[in-house]
Design a protein around this motif. Structure first.
Motif, PDB file in Angstrom:
ATOM      1  N   UNK A  41       0.820  -1.218   0.000  1.00 13.60           N
ATOM      2  CA  UNK A  41       0.000   0.000   0.000  1.00 13.60           C
ATOM      3  C   UNK A  41       0.851   1.264   0.000  1.00 13.60           C
ATOM      4  N   UNK A  42       0.258   2.336  -0.524  1.00 18.71           N
ATOM      5  CA  UNK A  42       0.926   3.639  -0.555  1.00 18.71           C
ATOM      6  C   UNK A  42       0.733   4.426   0.740  1.00 18.71           C
ATOM      7  N   UNK A  43      -0.412   4.218   1.391  1.00 15.60           N
ATOM      8  CA  UNK A  43      -0.779   4.919   2.624  1.00 15.60           C
ATOM      9  C   UNK A  43      -1.527   3.923   3.496  1.00 15.60           C
ATOM     10  N   UNK A  44      -1.350   4.025   4.803  1.00 14.45           N
ATOM     11  CA  UNK A  44      -2.083   3.156   5.724  1.00 14.45           C
ATOM     12  C   UNK A  44      -3.045   3.980   6.565  1.00 14.45           C
ATOM     13  N   UNK A  70       0.948   7.219   7.503  1.00 12.67           N
ATOM     14  CA  UNK A  70      -0.151   6.596   8.233  1.00 12.67           C
ATOM     15  C   UNK A  70      -1.126   7.671   8.695  1.00 12.67           C
ATOM     16  N   UNK A  71      -2.404   7.431   8.437  1.00 12.14           N
ATOM     17  CA  UNK A  71      -3.486   8.244   8.974  1.00 12.14           C
ATOM     18  C   UNK A  71      -4.072   7.420  10.117  1.00 12.14           C
ATOM     19  N   UNK A  79       0.683  10.692  17.226  1.00  7.10           N
ATOM     20  CA  UNK A  79       1.864  11.357  17.777  1.00  7.10           C
ATOM     21  C   UNK A  79       3.115  10.492  17.649  1.00  7.10           C
ATOM     22  N   UNK A  80       2.929   9.181  17.467  1.00 10.39           N
ATOM     23  CA  UNK A  80       4.058   8.253  17.404  1.00 10.39           C
ATOM     24  C   UNK A  80       4.339   7.779  15.981  1.00 10.39           C
ATOM     25  N   UNK A  81       3.277   7.397  15.250  1.00  5.71           N
ATOM     26  CA  UNK A  81       3.508   6.763  13.949  1.00  5.71           C
ATOM     27  C   UNK A  81       2.684   7.357  12.812  1.00  5.71           C
ATOM     28  N   UNK A  82       1.861   8.368  13.079  1.00  4.35           N
ATOM     29  CA  UNK A  82       0.977   8.887  12.043  1.00  4.35           C
ATOM     30  C   UNK A  82       1.364  10.256  11.546  1.00  4.35           C
ATOM     31  N   UNK A 123      -9.007  18.321  13.177  1.00  6.88           N
ATOM     32  CA  UNK A 123      -7.941  17.798  12.325  1.00  6.88           C
ATOM     33  C   UNK A 123      -6.574  18.157  12.920  1.00  6.88           C
ATOM     34  N   UNK A 124      -5.736  17.141  13.102  1.00  4.93           N
ATOM     35  CA  UNK A 124      -4.416  17.360  13.685  1.00  4.93           C
ATOM     36  C   UNK A 124      -3.363  16.650  12.855  1.00  4.93           C
TER      37      UNK A 124
END
Length: 145
Positions: A41-44, A70-71, A79-82, A123-124
């Motif tokens: 995948x291009x985005x998760x 990652x969304x 805050x960690x992986x997105x 939205x953040x």
């Protein structure tokens, strides 16, 4: 998590995109499933999920080197992986829930007919990962942290 994945999958399909679903059942599967998802995948998208939230660092250790954005379904893992999320305030959610409970306890509302209560989502974005990935957040997104 299942409901969120179904809704996101439908929205992506409506946009002409082809979503793929990957799942893990516990922390033992997280790295292998994340590696497979990154390869395909291009985005998760990671929905609000306790296993994902408690393993966000492991997910980050796969997605960041793979350069797969990652969304996330909420701010903690973002805050960690997105790179971004639509984040609810758990304080506001608790307040809304408390107001609903008070109406039920006072006899002002019938739980079987009471409408679902909502809070607004903000939205953040994760400024560190957006910079690392070369992504410019859309106007109106607030930085996490």
């Amino acid at each position: 998590s299942v409901f969120q994945v179904q809704e996101v999958s439908k929205a992506l399909t409506d946009l002409g995109l082809t979503p793929k679903e990957f799942s893990f059942t516990d922390s033992n599967d997280v790295i292998a499933v994340t590696e497979k998802a990154c390869a395909e995948c291009d985005v998760l998208y990671i929905p609000t999920d306790n296993v994902a939230a408690s393993n966000a660092e492991s997910i980050a250790n796969v997605v960041i080197p793979a350069k797969v954005p990652v969304v996330t379904g909420e701010e903690g893992p973002c805050a960690v992986c997105g790179i971004c999320t639509l984040s609810i305030s758990y304080y506001d959610l608790g307040r809304t829930t408390g107001e609903m409970a008070a109406k039920i306890l006072k006899g002002e509302a019938d739980i079987s007919t009471m409408p679902i209560g909502f809070t607004t989502a903000t939205p953040k974005f994760n400024p560190t990962l957006c910079e690392e990935f070369g992504i410019t957040p859309q106007p109106g997104f607030e930085a996490i942290g």
